[in-house]
Design an enzyme around this catalytic site. Structure first.
Site, mmCIF file in Angstrom:
data_model
loop_
_atom_site.group_PDB
_atom_site.id
_atom_site.type_symbol
_atom_site.label_atom_id
_atom_site.label_comp_id
_atom_site.label_asym_id
_atom_site.label_seq_id
_atom_site.Cartn_x
_atom_site.Cartn_y
_atom_site.Cartn_z
ATOM 1 N N GLU A 121 0.832 -1.211 0.000
ATOM 2 C CA GLU A 121 0.000 0.000 0.000
ATOM 3 C C GLU A 121 0.869 1.264 0.000
ATOM 4 O O GLU A 121 1.841 1.351 0.744
ATOM 5 C CB GLU A 121 -0.898 -0.010 1.235
ATOM 6 C CG GLU A 121 -1.783 1.220 1.387
ATOM 7 C CD GLU A 121 -2.492 1.251 2.717
ATOM 8 O OE1 GLU A 121 -3.430 2.068 2.860
ATOM 9 O OE2 GLU A 121 -2.120 0.483 3.616
ATOM 10 N N LYS B 104 -9.327 2.622 -3.091
ATOM 11 C CA LYS B 104 -9.830 2.148 -1.808
ATOM 12 C C LYS B 104 -11.219 2.728 -1.562
ATOM 13 O O LYS B 104 -11.446 3.924 -1.719
ATOM 14 C CB LYS B 104 -8.876 2.565 -0.686
ATOM 15 C CG LYS B 104 -9.214 1.959 0.675
ATOM 16 C CD LYS B 104 -8.167 2.322 1.720
ATOM 17 C CE LYS B 104 -8.438 1.662 3.056
ATOM 18 N NZ LYS B 104 -7.437 2.050 4.078
ATOM 19 N N CYS C 222 -5.479 -2.355 2.526
ATOM 20 C CA CYS C 222 -5.369 -2.246 3.976
ATOM 21 C C CYS C 222 -6.538 -2.941 4.674
ATOM 22 O O CYS C 222 -6.843 -4.085 4.399
ATOM 23 C CB CYS C 222 -5.247 -0.779 4.388
ATOM 24 S SG CYS C 222 -4.759 -0.535 6.115
#
Length: 529
Positions: A286, A348, A401
Protein backbone atom coordinates in the site's frame (compact mmCIF):
# COMPACT_ATOMS: atom_id res chain seq x y z
CA UNK A 1 -17.48 -23.86 40.91
CA UNK A 2 -20.83 -23.11 42.56
CA UNK A 3 -19.02 -21.07 45.21
CA UNK A 4 -17.16 -19.09 42.53
CA UNK A 5 -20.34 -18.47 40.56
CA UNK A 6 -22.10 -17.32 43.72
CA UNK A 7 -19.38 -14.83 44.52
CA UNK A 8 -19.45 -13.43 41.00
CA UNK A 9 -23.24 -13.14 41.02
CA UNK A 10 -23.18 -11.20 44.30
CA UNK A 11 -20.63 -8.65 43.10
CA UNK A 12 -21.95 -5.09 43.18
CA UNK A 13 -20.92 -1.61 42.17
CA UNK A 14 -17.28 -1.08 41.22
CA UNK A 15 -16.40 -4.69 42.02
CA UNK A 16 -18.83 -5.93 39.37
CA UNK A 17 -17.48 -3.41 36.87
CA UNK A 18 -13.90 -4.48 37.61
CA UNK A 19 -14.78 -8.16 37.22
CA UNK A 20 -16.40 -7.47 33.83
CA UNK A 21 -13.38 -5.40 32.76
CA UNK A 22 -10.94 -8.18 33.71
CA UNK A 23 -13.08 -10.87 32.07
CA UNK A 24 -13.13 -8.94 28.82
CA UNK A 25 -9.39 -8.26 28.93
CA UNK A 26 -8.68 -11.96 29.56
CA UNK A 27 -10.83 -12.90 26.54
CA UNK A 28 -8.56 -10.77 24.33
CA UNK A 29 -5.84 -13.41 24.83
CA UNK A 30 -7.81 -15.55 22.38
CA UNK A 31 -6.83 -13.23 19.52
CA UNK A 32 -3.49 -13.25 17.63
CA UNK A 33 -0.65 -13.42 18.29
CA UNK A 34 -1.41 -15.25 21.57
CA UNK A 35 -4.29 -17.40 20.22
CA UNK A 36 -5.17 -18.73 23.68
CA UNK A 37 -8.80 -19.46 22.81
CA UNK A 38 -9.33 -21.31 26.10
CA UNK A 39 -9.40 -17.88 27.78
CA UNK A 40 -12.94 -17.42 26.45
CA UNK A 41 -14.09 -20.51 28.38
CA UNK A 42 -13.30 -18.50 31.51
CA UNK A 43 -14.37 -15.02 30.43
CA UNK A 44 -17.82 -15.82 29.09
CA UNK A 45 -19.04 -17.91 32.06
CA UNK A 46 -17.97 -15.01 34.29
CA UNK A 47 -19.97 -12.68 32.06
CA UNK A 48 -23.03 -14.95 32.35
CA UNK A 49 -22.81 -14.94 36.15
CA UNK A 50 -22.39 -11.17 36.24
CA UNK A 51 -25.56 -10.82 34.19
CA UNK A 52 -27.30 -13.27 36.52
CA UNK A 53 -26.53 -10.86 39.34
CA UNK A 54 -28.03 -7.89 37.51
CA UNK A 55 -31.56 -8.62 38.72
CA UNK A 56 -33.95 -5.71 38.95
CA UNK A 57 -35.09 -4.46 42.34
CA UNK A 58 -38.75 -3.97 43.34
CA UNK A 59 -39.92 -0.49 42.42
CA UNK A 60 -36.73 0.26 40.48
CA UNK A 61 -37.02 2.69 37.59
CA UNK A 62 -37.05 1.25 34.09
CA UNK A 63 -34.03 3.30 32.99
CA UNK A 64 -31.91 1.88 35.80
CA UNK A 65 -33.05 -1.66 35.07
CA UNK A 66 -31.99 -1.15 31.46
CA UNK A 67 -28.67 0.47 32.34
CA UNK A 68 -27.36 -2.26 34.66
CA UNK A 69 -26.93 -5.05 32.05
CA UNK A 70 -25.74 -2.53 29.47
CA UNK A 71 -23.03 -1.38 31.89
CA UNK A 72 -21.86 -4.96 32.47
CA UNK A 73 -21.52 -5.50 28.73
CA UNK A 74 -19.80 -2.14 28.26
CA UNK A 75 -17.18 -2.88 30.92
CA UNK A 76 -16.61 -6.34 29.42
CA UNK A 77 -16.21 -4.79 25.98
CA UNK A 78 -13.96 -2.01 27.25
CA UNK A 79 -11.60 -4.58 28.79
CA UNK A 80 -11.70 -6.71 25.63
CA UNK A 81 -10.95 -3.90 23.23
CA UNK A 82 -8.47 -2.16 25.51
CA UNK A 83 -6.40 -5.33 25.80
CA UNK A 84 -6.85 -6.22 22.13
CA UNK A 85 -6.44 -2.80 20.47
CA UNK A 86 -3.99 -0.87 22.66
CA UNK A 87 -1.50 -1.00 19.80
CA UNK A 88 -3.54 1.48 17.71
CA UNK A 89 -1.88 4.24 19.72
CA UNK A 90 1.48 3.35 18.14
CA UNK A 91 0.41 5.16 14.95
CA UNK A 92 0.27 8.44 16.85
CA UNK A 93 3.82 8.05 18.13
CA UNK A 94 5.32 8.00 14.63
CA UNK A 95 5.11 11.79 14.76
CA UNK A 96 4.76 12.16 18.49
CA UNK A 97 5.47 15.87 18.46
CA UNK A 98 2.30 16.43 16.44
CA UNK A 99 -0.08 13.71 17.56
CA UNK A 100 0.92 12.39 21.00
CA UNK A 101 -1.87 14.51 22.50
CA UNK A 102 -4.39 12.23 20.80
CA UNK A 103 -2.98 9.03 22.33
CA UNK A 104 -5.83 8.73 24.88
CA UNK A 105 -8.35 8.97 22.02
CA UNK A 106 -6.87 5.89 20.38
CA UNK A 107 -5.94 3.81 23.41
CA UNK A 108 -9.01 4.62 25.52
CA UNK A 109 -11.50 6.33 23.23
CA UNK A 110 -11.70 3.62 20.56
CA UNK A 111 -12.25 0.79 23.07
CA UNK A 112 -14.84 2.91 24.88
CA UNK A 113 -16.72 3.46 21.62
CA UNK A 114 -16.55 -0.17 20.49
CA UNK A 115 -17.63 -1.31 23.96
CA UNK A 116 -21.02 0.25 23.28
CA UNK A 117 -21.74 -2.65 20.93
CA UNK A 118 -21.03 -5.22 23.64
CA UNK A 119 -23.16 -3.19 26.05
CA UNK A 120 -25.94 -3.53 23.50
CA UNK A 121 -25.24 -7.27 23.19
CA UNK A 122 -25.74 -7.86 26.91
CA UNK A 123 -28.76 -5.56 27.05
CA UNK A 124 -30.45 -7.51 24.23
CA UNK A 125 -29.57 -10.79 25.92
CA UNK A 126 -31.03 -9.61 29.24
CA UNK A 127 -34.36 -8.92 27.55
CA UNK A 128 -34.78 -12.70 27.14
CA UNK A 129 -32.80 -13.77 30.21
CA UNK A 130 -33.90 -16.80 32.16
CA UNK A 131 -32.55 -19.19 34.79
CA UNK A 132 -31.62 -22.01 32.41
CA UNK A 133 -29.79 -22.77 29.18
CA UNK A 134 -31.92 -20.26 27.30
CA UNK A 135 -29.85 -17.43 28.72
CA UNK A 136 -26.74 -18.81 26.96
CA UNK A 137 -28.66 -18.77 23.70
CA UNK A 138 -29.79 -15.19 24.44
CA UNK A 139 -26.20 -14.08 25.05
CA UNK A 140 -25.00 -15.74 21.84
CA UNK A 141 -27.77 -14.05 19.84
CA UNK A 142 -27.03 -10.68 21.43
CA UNK A 143 -23.35 -10.88 20.52
CA UNK A 144 -24.12 -12.03 16.99
CA UNK A 145 -26.30 -8.95 16.45
CA UNK A 146 -23.72 -6.66 18.03
CA UNK A 147 -20.87 -8.01 15.92
CA UNK A 148 -23.00 -7.64 12.78
CA UNK A 149 -23.74 -4.01 13.65
CA UNK A 150 -20.05 -3.41 14.35
CA UNK A 151 -19.39 -4.21 10.70
CA UNK A 152 -21.11 -1.14 9.29
CA UNK A 153 -22.24 1.36 11.96
CA UNK A 154 -20.05 4.50 11.93
CA UNK A 155 -18.28 3.19 8.77
CA UNK A 156 -17.70 -0.18 10.47
CA UNK A 157 -14.81 -1.70 12.40
CA UNK A 158 -15.35 -5.47 12.90
CA UNK A 159 -11.80 -6.01 14.17
CA UNK A 160 -11.22 -9.02 16.48
CA UNK A 161 -14.74 -10.40 16.27
CA UNK A 162 -15.40 -12.96 19.00
CA UNK A 163 -15.81 -15.70 16.40
CA UNK A 164 -12.17 -15.33 15.37
CA UNK A 165 -11.20 -16.82 18.72
CA UNK A 166 -12.64 -20.10 17.46
CA UNK A 167 -10.46 -20.01 14.31
CA UNK A 168 -6.79 -19.98 15.35
CA UNK A 169 -5.69 -22.53 12.70
CA UNK A 170 -6.90 -23.46 9.18
CA UNK A 171 -8.65 -26.59 10.50
CA UNK A 172 -10.92 -24.30 12.52
CA UNK A 173 -11.35 -21.64 9.80
CA UNK A 174 -13.29 -23.75 7.30
CA UNK A 175 -16.68 -23.18 8.96
CA UNK A 176 -16.53 -19.55 7.82
CA UNK A 177 -17.27 -20.83 4.31
CA UNK A 178 -20.40 -22.63 5.52
CA UNK A 179 -22.16 -20.45 8.10
CA UNK A 180 -20.52 -17.01 7.65
CA UNK A 181 -18.97 -14.90 10.40
CA UNK A 182 -22.33 -13.96 12.01
CA UNK A 183 -23.04 -17.65 12.46
CA UNK A 184 -19.53 -18.29 13.77
CA UNK A 185 -19.87 -15.41 16.25
CA UNK A 186 -23.14 -16.79 17.59
CA UNK A 187 -21.92 -20.38 17.93
CA UNK A 188 -18.61 -19.31 19.46
CA UNK A 189 -20.29 -17.34 22.25
CA UNK A 190 -22.74 -20.18 22.91
CA UNK A 191 -19.88 -22.68 23.23
CA UNK A 192 -17.64 -20.38 25.26
CA UNK A 193 -20.45 -19.55 27.69
CA UNK A 194 -21.66 -23.14 28.12
CA UNK A 195 -19.45 -23.90 31.19
CA UNK A 196 -21.59 -21.40 33.13
CA UNK A 197 -24.31 -24.07 33.10
CA UNK A 198 -22.22 -26.37 35.27
CA UNK A 199 -23.79 -24.61 38.25
CA UNK A 200 -27.31 -24.73 36.80
CA UNK A 201 -29.22 -27.99 36.45
CA UNK A 202 -32.05 -26.53 34.36
CA UNK A 203 -31.58 -27.42 30.68
CA UNK A 204 -27.84 -27.94 30.85
CA UNK A 205 -27.83 -31.44 29.31
CA UNK A 206 -29.37 -30.39 25.97
CA UNK A 207 -27.22 -27.24 25.98
CA UNK A 208 -24.04 -29.25 26.49
CA UNK A 209 -25.18 -31.65 23.78
CA UNK A 210 -25.71 -28.79 21.32
CA UNK A 211 -22.37 -27.22 22.24
CA UNK A 212 -20.57 -30.56 21.83
CA UNK A 213 -22.30 -31.15 18.48
CA UNK A 214 -21.32 -27.66 17.29
CA UNK A 215 -17.68 -28.29 18.23
CA UNK A 216 -17.73 -31.68 16.51
CA UNK A 217 -19.23 -30.22 13.32
CA UNK A 218 -16.80 -27.30 13.42
CA UNK A 219 -13.75 -29.58 13.63
CA UNK A 220 -15.21 -32.34 11.48
CA UNK A 221 -16.12 -30.02 8.64
CA UNK A 222 -12.65 -28.50 8.76
CA UNK A 223 -10.98 -31.91 8.65
CA UNK A 224 -13.24 -33.09 5.82
CA UNK A 225 -12.60 -29.97 3.75
CA UNK A 226 -8.83 -30.05 4.23
CA UNK A 227 -8.73 -33.77 3.52
CA UNK A 228 -10.31 -33.08 0.14
CA UNK A 229 -7.75 -30.45 -0.77
CA UNK A 230 -5.50 -31.15 -3.73
CA UNK A 231 -2.05 -31.98 -2.38
CA UNK A 232 -0.33 -30.53 -5.46
CA UNK A 233 -2.61 -27.96 -7.13
CA UNK A 234 -1.76 -26.44 -10.48
CA UNK A 235 -0.03 -23.09 -10.49
CA UNK A 236 -2.23 -20.11 -11.24
CA UNK A 237 0.67 -17.69 -11.66
CA UNK A 238 4.12 -16.93 -10.29
CA UNK A 239 4.15 -13.86 -8.08
CA UNK A 240 6.90 -11.78 -6.52
CA UNK A 241 5.88 -9.92 -3.36
CA UNK A 242 8.14 -7.04 -2.39
CA UNK A 243 8.43 -6.22 1.31
CA UNK A 244 10.70 -3.17 1.76
CA UNK A 245 9.97 -2.47 5.47
CA UNK A 246 10.21 1.28 5.05
CA UNK A 247 10.07 3.13 8.37
CA UNK A 248 6.80 5.00 8.74
CA UNK A 249 8.74 8.04 9.93
CA UNK A 250 10.37 8.18 6.47
CA UNK A 251 7.31 7.27 4.43
CA UNK A 252 6.45 10.79 3.22
CA UNK A 253 9.84 12.42 3.81
CA UNK A 254 10.79 14.19 0.56
CA UNK A 255 14.48 13.83 1.38
CA UNK A 256 14.43 10.03 1.13
CA UNK A 257 11.87 9.43 -1.63
CA UNK A 258 14.50 8.55 -4.21
CA UNK A 259 16.10 6.01 -1.87
CA UNK A 260 12.73 4.40 -1.12
CA UNK A 261 11.89 4.12 -4.82
CA UNK A 262 15.35 2.75 -5.59
CA UNK A 263 14.90 0.10 -2.87
CA UNK A 264 11.62 -1.03 -4.41
CA UNK A 265 13.21 -1.23 -7.87
CA UNK A 266 16.23 -3.16 -6.59
CA UNK A 267 14.17 -5.72 -4.69
CA UNK A 268 11.84 -6.18 -7.65
CA UNK A 269 14.69 -6.68 -10.14
CA UNK A 270 16.46 -9.47 -8.25
CA UNK A 271 16.84 -12.68 -10.24
CA UNK A 272 14.33 -15.43 -9.43
CA UNK A 273 15.27 -18.24 -7.10
CA UNK A 274 17.25 -21.06 -8.65
CA UNK A 275 15.17 -23.17 -10.99
CA UNK A 276 12.16 -20.84 -10.78
CA UNK A 277 10.55 -18.97 -13.64
CA UNK A 278 10.43 -15.19 -13.77
CA UNK A 279 7.35 -13.91 -11.94
CA UNK A 280 4.19 -13.15 -13.92
CA UNK A 281 3.19 -10.56 -11.35
CA UNK A 282 5.11 -8.20 -9.04
CA UNK A 283 3.21 -6.75 -6.07
CA UNK A 284 4.21 -3.69 -4.03
CA UNK A 285 2.51 -2.74 -0.73
CA UNK A 286 0.00 0.00 0.00
CA UNK A 287 1.22 3.51 -1.00
CA UNK A 288 4.62 1.99 -1.77
CA UNK A 289 5.39 4.61 -4.41
CA UNK A 290 6.49 7.60 -2.30
CA UNK A 291 5.23 10.30 -4.66
CA UNK A 292 2.37 10.98 -7.06
CA UNK A 293 3.34 8.82 -10.01
CA UNK A 294 1.73 11.06 -12.62
CA UNK A 295 4.04 13.90 -11.53
CA UNK A 296 7.18 11.84 -12.21
CA UNK A 297 7.44 10.67 -15.85
CA UNK A 298 11.01 9.51 -15.20
CA UNK A 299 9.63 7.08 -12.63
CA UNK A 300 7.40 5.53 -15.29
CA UNK A 301 10.47 5.11 -17.48
CA UNK A 302 12.21 3.27 -14.64
CA UNK A 303 9.16 1.06 -14.19
CA UNK A 304 9.09 0.28 -17.90
CA UNK A 305 12.68 -0.96 -17.58
CA UNK A 306 11.75 -3.04 -14.53
CA UNK A 307 8.60 -4.78 -15.80
CA UNK A 308 9.54 -7.45 -18.29
CA UNK A 309 7.59 -8.62 -21.31
CA UNK A 310 4.33 -10.23 -20.26
CA UNK A 311 4.72 -9.10 -16.65
CA UNK A 312 2.51 -6.78 -14.60
CA UNK A 313 3.24 -4.66 -11.54
CA UNK A 314 0.48 -4.04 -9.01
CA UNK A 315 1.72 -1.15 -6.87
CA UNK A 316 0.14 0.75 -4.02
CA UNK A 317 0.14 4.39 -5.03
CA UNK A 318 -1.59 7.71 -4.53
CA UNK A 319 -3.75 8.47 -7.56
CA UNK A 320 -4.86 12.01 -8.42
CA UNK A 321 -7.78 13.30 -10.46
CA UNK A 322 -8.15 16.99 -11.27
CA UNK A 323 -5.76 19.84 -10.62
CA UNK A 324 -4.86 22.16 -7.75
CA UNK A 325 -7.83 23.07 -5.54
CA UNK A 326 -10.10 20.65 -7.41
CA UNK A 327 -7.71 17.72 -7.12
CA UNK A 328 -9.03 14.50 -5.59
CA UNK A 329 -6.61 11.99 -4.09
CA UNK A 330 -7.23 8.26 -3.98
CA UNK A 331 -5.46 5.50 -2.08
CA UNK A 332 -5.11 3.11 -4.98
CA UNK A 333 -3.53 0.06 -6.54
CA UNK A 334 -2.23 0.85 -10.01
CA UNK A 335 -1.52 -1.82 -12.62
CA UNK A 336 1.56 -1.07 -14.71
CA UNK A 337 2.26 -2.99 -17.90
CA UNK A 338 5.56 -3.92 -19.51
CA UNK A 339 5.60 -0.63 -21.45
CA UNK A 340 5.52 1.44 -18.24
CA UNK A 341 1.95 2.57 -18.84
CA UNK A 342 -0.71 2.58 -16.12
CA UNK A 343 -3.25 0.19 -17.60
CA UNK A 344 -5.73 -0.05 -14.73
CA UNK A 345 -6.36 1.07 -11.16
CA UNK A 346 -8.51 0.22 -8.14
CA UNK A 347 -9.28 2.81 -5.48
CA UNK A 348 -9.83 2.15 -1.81
CA UNK A 349 -13.53 2.28 -0.94
CA UNK A 350 -13.55 1.88 2.85
CA UNK A 351 -11.44 4.72 4.21
CA UNK A 352 -10.09 4.95 7.77
CA UNK A 353 -11.83 7.72 9.78
CA UNK A 354 -9.42 10.34 11.16
CA UNK A 355 -6.59 8.67 9.24
CA UNK A 356 -7.57 8.93 5.57
CA UNK A 357 -10.52 11.27 5.87
CA UNK A 358 -12.19 13.45 8.47
CA UNK A 359 -15.81 12.67 9.33
CA UNK A 360 -17.77 15.86 9.97
CA UNK A 361 -14.73 17.74 8.64
CA UNK A 362 -16.31 21.20 8.61
CA UNK A 363 -17.57 20.94 12.18
CA UNK A 364 -14.41 19.41 13.65
CA UNK A 365 -12.06 21.80 11.86
CA UNK A 366 -13.75 24.71 13.63
CA UNK A 367 -12.62 23.34 16.97
CA UNK A 368 -9.12 22.55 15.75
CA UNK A 369 -9.45 18.78 15.22
CA UNK A 370 -7.50 17.54 12.20
CA UNK A 371 -6.43 14.22 10.71
CA UNK A 372 -4.41 12.25 13.23
CA UNK A 373 -1.86 10.93 10.71
CA UNK A 374 0.03 12.67 7.95
CA UNK A 375 -0.11 11.75 4.27
CA UNK A 376 -0.24 13.63 0.98
CA UNK A 377 -3.86 14.71 1.51
CA UNK A 378 -7.26 13.59 2.68
CA UNK A 379 -8.41 10.75 0.44
CA UNK A 380 -11.59 10.36 -1.57
CA UNK A 381 -13.36 7.01 -1.45
CA UNK A 382 -13.55 4.95 -4.62
CA UNK A 383 -16.92 4.22 -6.13
CA UNK A 384 -16.52 0.55 -7.08
CA UNK A 385 -14.16 -2.40 -6.83
CA UNK A 386 -12.99 -3.56 -10.29
CA UNK A 387 -11.17 -6.77 -11.02
CA UNK A 388 -7.51 -6.25 -11.93
CA UNK A 389 -6.30 -8.37 -14.83
CA UNK A 390 -2.86 -9.78 -15.56
CA UNK A 391 -1.47 -10.58 -19.05
CA UNK A 392 -1.20 -14.21 -17.96
CA UNK A 393 -5.00 -14.28 -17.64
CA UNK A 394 -5.82 -14.54 -13.90
CA UNK A 395 -7.77 -11.68 -12.33
CA UNK A 396 -7.49 -10.24 -8.83
CA UNK A 397 -10.14 -8.88 -6.48
CA UNK A 398 -8.28 -5.99 -4.79
CA UNK A 399 -8.52 -4.84 -1.17
CA UNK A 400 -6.42 -2.07 0.33
CA UNK A 401 -5.37 -2.25 3.98
CA UNK A 402 -8.22 -2.86 6.42
CA UNK A 403 -10.85 -3.38 3.71
CA UNK A 404 -9.96 -7.05 4.05
CA UNK A 405 -11.35 -7.26 7.61
CA UNK A 406 -15.02 -6.98 6.61
CA UNK A 407 -16.75 -10.41 6.68
CA UNK A 408 -18.11 -11.63 3.37
CA UNK A 409 -16.50 -8.73 1.49
CA UNK A 410 -14.89 -11.12 -1.01
CA UNK A 411 -18.01 -13.26 -1.34
CA UNK A 412 -18.53 -16.94 -0.59
CA UNK A 413 -16.99 -18.85 -3.48
CA UNK A 414 -18.96 -16.84 -6.04
CA UNK A 415 -16.45 -14.15 -7.03
CA UNK A 416 -15.32 -14.11 -10.65
CA UNK A 417 -11.77 -13.32 -9.53
CA UNK A 418 -9.08 -16.00 -9.55
CA UNK A 419 -7.38 -14.68 -6.42
CA UNK A 420 -7.69 -12.02 -3.73
CA UNK A 421 -5.16 -9.20 -3.59
CA UNK A 422 -4.47 -7.33 -0.35
CA UNK A 423 -1.89 -4.56 -0.09
CA UNK A 424 -1.31 -2.88 3.24
CA UNK A 425 1.04 -0.78 5.32
CA UNK A 426 1.07 -1.87 8.96
CA UNK A 427 4.36 -0.11 9.71
CA UNK A 428 2.29 2.42 11.67
CA UNK A 429 1.95 -0.17 14.43
CA UNK A 430 5.45 -1.64 14.66
CA UNK A 431 5.97 -5.06 16.18
CA UNK A 432 2.68 -5.19 18.06
CA UNK A 433 -0.32 -7.56 17.87
CA UNK A 434 -1.88 -5.36 15.16
CA UNK A 435 -0.18 -6.85 12.08
CA UNK A 436 -0.80 -10.40 13.30
CA UNK A 437 -4.49 -9.70 13.90
CA UNK A 438 -4.78 -8.06 10.49
CA UNK A 439 -3.20 -11.05 8.78
CA UNK A 440 -5.53 -13.51 10.52
CA UNK A 441 -8.56 -11.68 9.18
CA UNK A 442 -7.10 -11.79 5.67
CA UNK A 443 -6.68 -15.56 6.03
CA UNK A 444 -10.34 -15.92 6.95
CA UNK A 445 -11.41 -13.88 3.92
CA UNK A 446 -9.52 -16.33 1.69
CA UNK A 447 -11.47 -19.22 3.24
CA UNK A 448 -14.79 -17.40 2.84
CA UNK A 449 -14.09 -16.54 -0.79
CA UNK A 450 -12.61 -19.93 -1.68
CA UNK A 451 -9.75 -18.20 -3.46
CA UNK A 452 -6.01 -17.90 -2.77
CA UNK A 453 -4.76 -14.65 -1.26
CA UNK A 454 -1.74 -12.63 -2.35
CA UNK A 455 -0.80 -10.15 0.38
CA UNK A 456 1.93 -7.49 0.30
CA UNK A 457 2.66 -5.50 3.46
CA UNK A 458 5.25 -2.77 3.77
CA UNK A 459 6.75 -4.41 6.84
CA UNK A 460 4.68 -7.59 6.73
CA UNK A 461 3.04 -9.88 7.09
CA UNK A 462 3.44 -10.55 3.34
CA UNK A 463 2.31 -13.96 2.16
CA UNK A 464 0.51 -16.19 -0.26
CA UNK A 465 -2.35 -18.03 1.46
CA UNK A 466 -4.28 -20.79 -0.27
CA UNK A 467 -8.06 -21.00 -0.46
CA UNK A 468 -8.12 -23.07 2.74
CA UNK A 469 -6.35 -20.39 4.78
CA UNK A 470 -3.02 -22.24 4.79
CA UNK A 471 0.16 -20.23 4.35
CA UNK A 472 2.00 -21.25 1.19
CA UNK A 473 4.95 -18.99 1.98
CA UNK A 474 5.42 -15.78 3.93
CA UNK A 475 7.83 -13.12 5.11
CA UNK A 476 8.13 -12.48 8.83
CA UNK A 477 7.30 -9.09 10.27
CA UNK A 478 9.98 -6.47 9.47
CA UNK A 479 11.83 -8.75 7.03
CA UNK A 480 13.20 -7.12 3.86
CA UNK A 481 13.22 -8.87 0.52
CA UNK A 482 11.37 -10.23 -2.49
CA UNK A 483 9.25 -13.33 -1.94
CA UNK A 484 8.73 -15.53 -5.02
CA UNK A 485 5.75 -17.85 -4.67
CA UNK A 486 3.63 -20.00 -6.95
CA UNK A 487 -0.02 -19.09 -6.36
CA UNK A 488 -2.20 -22.24 -6.43
CA UNK A 489 -5.12 -22.50 -8.84
CA UNK A 490 -8.11 -23.00 -6.54
CA UNK A 491 -11.78 -22.09 -6.99
CA UNK A 492 -13.82 -23.42 -4.07
CA UNK A 493 -17.55 -23.00 -3.78
CA UNK A 494 -19.58 -22.56 -0.61
CA UNK A 495 -21.92 -25.35 0.55
CA UNK A 496 -25.28 -23.60 0.17
CA UNK A 497 -25.83 -20.02 1.35
CA UNK A 498 -23.52 -19.19 4.29
CA UNK A 499 -25.28 -15.87 4.94
CA UNK A 500 -28.65 -17.60 5.24
CA UNK A 501 -27.12 -20.29 7.44
CA UNK A 502 -25.87 -17.57 9.81
CA UNK A 503 -29.35 -16.02 9.94
CA UNK A 504 -30.85 -19.45 10.61
CA UNK A 505 -28.50 -20.03 13.56
CA UNK A 506 -29.44 -16.64 14.99
CA UNK A 507 -33.16 -17.40 14.60
CA UNK A 508 -32.82 -20.73 16.42
CA UNK A 509 -30.96 -19.10 19.29
CA UNK A 510 -33.57 -16.36 19.65
CA UNK A 511 -36.35 -18.98 19.64
CA UNK A 512 -34.51 -21.03 22.26
CA UNK A 513 -34.01 -17.96 24.43
CA UNK A 514 -37.65 -16.99 24.00
CA UNK A 515 -38.86 -20.42 25.12
CA UNK A 516 -36.60 -20.27 28.18
CA UNK A 517 -37.80 -16.75 29.01
CA UNK A 518 -41.45 -17.81 28.71
CA UNK A 519 -40.85 -20.83 30.94
CA UNK A 520 -39.11 -18.65 33.52
CA UNK A 521 -42.06 -16.28 33.46
CA UNK A 522 -44.42 -19.13 34.23
CA UNK A 523 -42.29 -19.94 37.26
CA UNK A 524 -42.54 -16.34 38.44
CA UNK A 525 -39.14 -15.26 37.07
CA UNK A 526 -38.61 -12.62 34.42
CA UNK A 527 -35.75 -11.13 32.44
CA UNK A 528 -34.84 -7.47 32.64
CA UNK A 529 -38.38 -6.50 33.58
Amino acid sequence: MERLAGRVILLWGWRRALAALCAGAFAALAQPPVDFFAACFVSFPVLVWLIDGAASQPGERLARRMLRPFAIGWWFGFGYFLAGLWWTGAALLVEAELFAWALPLAVLGLPALLALFYGLAVFLARLLWSDGAGRIAALAAGFAVAEWLRGFVLTGFPWNAIGQAAMPVPLMMQSASAVSMPGINALAVFIFAAPALLVSARGRVPAFAVAALAVALHLGYGAWRLNGADAAPETLLEVRIVQPSISQAEKWDAAVRERIFATLLELSARPPREGAAAPDLIVWPETAIPFVLSDRPEALVALAELVGEGQTLFAGSVRVEGERADARYYNAIVAIGDDGEIVDAADKIWLVPFGEFMPLADLLSRIGVEKLVRSVSAFTAGSHRPLLATPAGPTALPFICYEIIFPGMAGYGDTEADFILNVTNDAWFGNTPGPYQHFRQAQIRAVEAGRPLVRAGNNGISAVVDAYGRIVDAFALDAVGALDVAVPRQRLTAPGRPDLAGIGILAVLVLWAGVGFHAAGRRGLTGIY
